[in-house]
Design a protein around this motif. Structure first.
Motif, PDB file in Angstrom:
ATOM      1  N   GLY A   1       0.903  -1.248   0.020  1.00  0.00           N
ATOM      2  CA  GLY A   1       0.003   0.009  -0.077  1.00  0.00           C
ATOM      3  C   GLY A   1       0.845   1.156  -0.006  1.00  0.00           C
ATOM      4  O   GLY A   1       1.803   1.128   0.012  1.00  0.00           O
ATOM      5  N   GLU A   2       0.294   2.439   0.124  1.00  0.00           N
ATOM      6  CA  GLU A   2       0.803   3.837   0.078  1.00  0.00           C
ATOM      7  C   GLU A   2       1.762   3.901   1.361  1.00  0.00           C
ATOM      8  O   GLU A   2       1.373   3.498   2.406  1.00  0.00           O
ATOM      9  N   ASN A   3       3.097   4.474   1.354  1.00  0.00           N
ATOM     10  CA  ASN A   3       3.818   4.661   2.285  1.00  0.00           C
ATOM     11  C   ASN A   3       4.654   5.980   2.183  1.00  0.00           C
ATOM     12  O   ASN A   3       4.888   6.649   1.276  1.00  0.00           O
ATOM     13  N   VAL A   4       4.771   6.551   3.368  1.00  0.00           N
ATOM     14  CA  VAL A   4       5.567   7.880   3.449  1.00  0.00           C
ATOM     15  C   VAL A   4       6.765   7.462   4.454  1.00  0.00           C
ATOM     16  O   VAL A   4       6.452   7.092   5.699  1.00  0.00           O
ATOM     17  N   GLU A   5       8.008   7.524   4.100  1.00  0.00           N
ATOM     18  CA  GLU A   5       9.293   7.422   4.915  1.00  0.00           C
ATOM     19  C   GLU A   5       9.735   8.659   5.404  1.00  0.00           C
ATOM     20  O   GLU A   5      10.035   9.629   4.456  1.00  0.00           O
ATOM     21  N   GLN A   6       9.969   8.823   6.404  1.00  0.00           N
ATOM     22  CA  GLN A   6      10.515  10.036   7.141  1.00  0.00           C
ATOM     23  C   GLN A   6      11.990   9.929   7.908  1.00  0.00           C
ATOM     24  O   GLN A   6      11.799   9.214   8.722  1.00  0.00           O
ATOM     25  N   HIS A   7      12.789  10.859   7.457  1.00  0.00           N
ATOM     26  CA  HIS A   7      14.069  10.823   8.118  1.00  0.00           C
ATOM     27  C   HIS A   7      14.529  12.122   8.385  1.00  0.00           C
ATOM     28  O   HIS A   7      14.580  13.016   7.650  1.00  0.00           O
ATOM     29  N   PRO A   8      15.437  12.423   9.598  1.00  0.00           N
ATOM     30  CA  PRO A   8      15.800  11.170  10.678  1.00  0.00           C
ATOM     31  C   PRO A   8      14.326  11.210  11.610  1.00  0.00           C
ATOM     32  O   PRO A   8      13.515  12.230  11.472  1.00  0.00           O
ATOM     33  N   SER A   9      14.591  10.286  12.277  1.00  0.00           N
ATOM     34  CA  SER A   9      13.432  10.487  13.488  1.00  0.00           C
ATOM     35  C   SER A   9      13.861  11.065  14.602  1.00  0.00           C
ATOM     36  O   SER A   9      12.760  11.726  15.206  1.00  0.00           O
ATOM     37  N   THR A  10      14.934  11.639  14.781  1.00  0.00           N
ATOM     38  CA  THR A  10      15.308  12.691  15.900  1.00  0.00           C
ATOM     39  C   THR A  10      16.549  13.515  15.129  1.00  0.00           C
ATOM     40  O   THR A  10      17.389  13.082  14.451  1.00  0.00           O
ATOM     41  N   LEU A  11      16.192  14.674  15.380  1.00  0.00           N
ATOM     42  CA  LEU A  11      17.196  15.829  15.009  1.00  0.00           C
ATOM     43  C   LEU A  11      17.579  16.879  15.996  1.00  0.00           C
ATOM     44  O   LEU A  11      16.641  17.585  16.460  1.00  0.00           O
ATOM     45  N   SER A  12      18.972  16.886  16.263  1.00  0.00           N
ATOM     46  CA  SER A  12      19.270  18.113  17.370  1.00  0.00           C
ATOM     47  C   SER A  12      20.288  18.904  16.485  1.00  0.00           C
ATOM     48  O   SER A  12      21.202  18.567  15.961  1.00  0.00           O
ATOM     49  N   VAL A  13      19.747  20.307  16.653  1.00  0.00           N
ATOM     50  CA  VAL A  13      20.566  21.227  16.162  1.00  0.00           C
ATOM     51  C   VAL A  13      21.107  22.300  17.155  1.00  0.00           C
ATOM     52  O   VAL A  13      20.321  22.481  18.079  1.00  0.00           O
ATOM     53  N   GLN A  14      21.860  23.234  16.895  1.00  0.00           N
ATOM     54  CA  GLN A  14      22.321  24.247  17.662  1.00  0.00           C
ATOM     55  C   GLN A  14      21.415  25.518  16.982  1.00  0.00           C
ATOM     56  O   GLN A  14      21.101  25.667  15.981  1.00  0.00           O
ATOM     57  N   GLU A  15      20.844  26.268  18.147  1.00  0.00           N
ATOM     58  CA  GLU A  15      20.224  27.407  17.644  1.00  0.00           C
ATOM     59  C   GLU A  15      21.026  28.345  16.769  1.00  0.00           C
ATOM     60  O   GLU A  15      22.252  28.591  16.829  1.00  0.00           O
ATOM     61  N   GLY A  16      20.460  28.585  15.601  1.00  0.00           N
ATOM     62  CA  GLY A  16      20.974  29.365  14.400  1.00  0.00           C
ATOM     63  C   GLY A  16      21.336  28.525  13.314  1.00  0.00           C
ATOM     64  O   GLY A  16      21.461  29.104  12.229  1.00  0.00           O
ATOM     65  N   ASP A  17      21.206  27.280  13.686  1.00  0.00           N
ATOM     66  CA  ASP A  17      21.919  26.476  12.376  1.00  0.00           C
ATOM     67  C   ASP A  17      20.467  26.019  11.638  1.00  0.00           C
ATOM     68  O   ASP A  17      19.251  26.375  12.062  1.00  0.00           O
ATOM     69  N   SER A  18      20.841  25.203  10.598  1.00  0.00           N
ATOM     70  CA  SER A  18      19.570  25.117   9.853  1.00  0.00           C
ATOM     71  C   SER A  18      19.384  23.400  10.093  1.00  0.00           C
ATOM     72  O   SER A  18      19.993  22.733  10.466  1.00  0.00           O
ATOM     73  N   ALA A  19      18.023  23.048   9.747  1.00  0.00           N
ATOM     74  CA  ALA A  19      17.594  21.711   9.943  1.00  0.00           C
ATOM     75  C   ALA A  19      16.860  21.161   8.605  1.00  0.00           C
ATOM     76  O   ALA A  19      16.130  22.244   8.112  1.00  0.00           O
ATOM     77  N   VAL A  20      17.024  20.002   8.382  1.00  0.00           N
ATOM     78  CA  VAL A  20      16.497  19.211   7.018  1.00  0.00           C
ATOM     79  C   VAL A  20      15.902  18.235   7.326  1.00  0.00           C
ATOM     80  O   VAL A  20      16.547  17.224   8.193  1.00  0.00           O
ATOM     81  N   ILE A  21      14.694  18.044   6.919  1.00  0.00           N
ATOM     82  CA  ILE A  21      13.948  16.771   7.316  1.00  0.00           C
ATOM     83  C   ILE A  21      13.433  16.336   5.802  1.00  0.00           C
ATOM     84  O   ILE A  21      12.932  17.169   4.928  1.00  0.00           O
ATOM     85  N   LYS A  22      13.910  14.989   5.747  1.00  0.00           N
ATOM     86  CA  LYS A  22      13.439  14.164   4.336  1.00  0.00           C
ATOM     87  C   LYS A  22      12.288  13.110   4.185  1.00  0.00           C
ATOM     88  O   LYS A  22      12.325  12.467   5.186  1.00  0.00           O
ATOM     89  N   CYS A  23      11.588  13.311   3.362  1.00  0.00           N
ATOM     90  CA  CYS A  23      10.468  12.234   3.155  1.00  0.00           C
ATOM     91  C   CYS A  23      10.495  11.796   1.811  1.00  0.00           C
ATOM     92  O   CYS A  23      10.870  12.416   0.917  1.00  0.00           O
ATOM     93  N   THR A  24      10.159  10.599   1.678  1.00  0.00           N
ATOM     94  CA  THR A  24      10.029   9.882   0.234  1.00  0.00           C
ATOM     95  C   THR A  24       8.758   9.213   0.294  1.00  0.00           C
ATOM     96  O   THR A  24       7.869   8.611   1.394  1.00  0.00           O
ATOM     97  N   TYR A  25       7.859   9.113  -0.795  1.00  0.00           N
ATOM     98  CA  TYR A  25       6.557   8.426  -0.949  1.00  0.00           C
ATOM     99  C   TYR A  25       6.411   7.623  -1.846  1.00  0.00           C
ATOM    100  O   TYR A  25       7.362   7.634  -2.763  1.00  0.00           O
ATOM    101  N   SER A  26       5.806   6.598  -1.638  1.00  0.00           N
ATOM    102  CA  SER A  26       5.585   5.399  -2.703  1.00  0.00           C
ATOM    103  C   SER A  26       4.549   5.588  -4.106  1.00  0.00           C
ATOM    104  O   SER A  26       4.747   5.194  -5.000  1.00  0.00           O
ATOM    105  N   ASP A  27       3.645   6.332  -3.508  1.00  0.00           N
ATOM    106  CA  ASP A  27       2.397   6.385  -4.476  1.00  0.00           C
ATOM    107  C   ASP A  27       2.504   7.567  -5.305  1.00  0.00           C
ATOM    108  O   ASP A  27       2.526   8.761  -5.053  1.00  0.00           O
ATOM    109  N   SER A  28       3.031   7.363  -6.861  1.00  0.00           N
ATOM    110  CA  SER A  28       3.362   8.201  -7.840  1.00  0.00           C
ATOM    111  C   SER A  28       2.119   9.148  -8.220  1.00  0.00           C
ATOM    112  O   SER A  28       2.304  10.013  -8.746  1.00  0.00           O
ATOM    113  N   ALA A  29       0.969   8.789  -7.779  1.00  0.00           N
ATOM    114  CA  ALA A  29      -0.300   9.639  -7.874  1.00  0.00           C
ATOM    115  C   ALA A  29      -0.285  10.756  -6.934  1.00  0.00           C
ATOM    116  O   ALA A  29      -1.133  11.688  -7.016  1.00  0.00           O
TER     117      ALA A  29
END
Lengths: 114, 117
Positions: A1-29
């Protein structure tokens, strides 16, 4: 079935830094990709969304990018602040037909250290 | 500003009891969702209504859970009989599906925190 994967599960950054969260999905529609922020004990709230006919969208310190070919989308937070600490959920849905449900990623817990 | 409301906000009950959770979607929204959130499973979709008709309830344990929309201003989620493993936060969300724009934004209610002893 359809699925969305998200990474990372936990992210720790210092104030002022950037944060990036990535996702992939399976349903091309899938053609609509919202991001939600959930603070402790509160409801998830929409912070930004992107549609499949757009590659990038920005709103002040947050931006989302979408690569439909690779079925990837990402959330970027710049100049992070302690109040950005929360759980972030990505999601994917097919909003054109009206008959498909939204699939959420498992969430990323972001800690911004002062 | 308009918000999704849910009642009760907290519910503690004993195993075997019936639990009914209520949701009032934002006026004019034609899609309503029920989610369950636990630490282990994240946000699980239980049921999904469009124009009051159930479109998908495949995420819901059919033997004990039921979801209905008796009218456009009320959605209910019922558990009978409840079990300790049902303990979770149950969120309702509503949204104005805009097919022409290709958006399906959802606005979440505050949740019902259910504890089954």
């Amino acid at each position: 079935g359809e699925n969305v994967e998200q990474h990372p599960s936990t992210l720790s950054v210092q104030e002022g830094d950037s944060a990036v969260i990535k996702c992939t999905y399976s349903d091309s529609a899938s053609n609509y990709f919202p991001w939600y922020k959930q603070e402790l004990g509160k409801r998830p709230q929409l912070i930004i969304d992107i549609r499949s006919n757009v590659g990038e969208k920005k709103d002040q310190r947050i931006a989302v990018t979408l690569n439909k070919t690779a079925k990837h989308f990402s959330l970027h937070i710049t100049e992070t602040q302690p109040e950005d600490s929360a759980v972030y959920f990505c999601a994917a849905s097919n909003a054109r037909t009206g008959g498909f449900k939204t699939i959420f990623g498992a969430g990323t817990r972001l800690f911004v250290k002062a | 500003d308009a918000r999704v409301t849910q009642t009760p906000r907290h519910k503690v009950t004993e195993m075997g009891q019936e639990v009914t959770m209520r949701c009032q979607p934002i006026l004019g929204h034609n899609t309503v969702f029920w989610y369950r959130q636990t630490m282990m499973q994240g946000l699980e979709l239980l049921a999904y209504f469009r124009n009051r008709a159930p479109l998908d309830d495949s995420g819901m344990p059919k033997d004990r859970f039921s979801a209905e929309m008796p009218d456009a201003t009320l959605a209910t989620l019922k558990i009978q009989p409840s079990e300790p493993r049902d303990s979770a936060v149950y969120f309702c969300a509503s949204g104005p599906l805009r097919l022409l724009l290709g958006t399906d934004t959802q606005y979440f209610g505050p949740g019902t925190r259910l504890t089954v002893l």
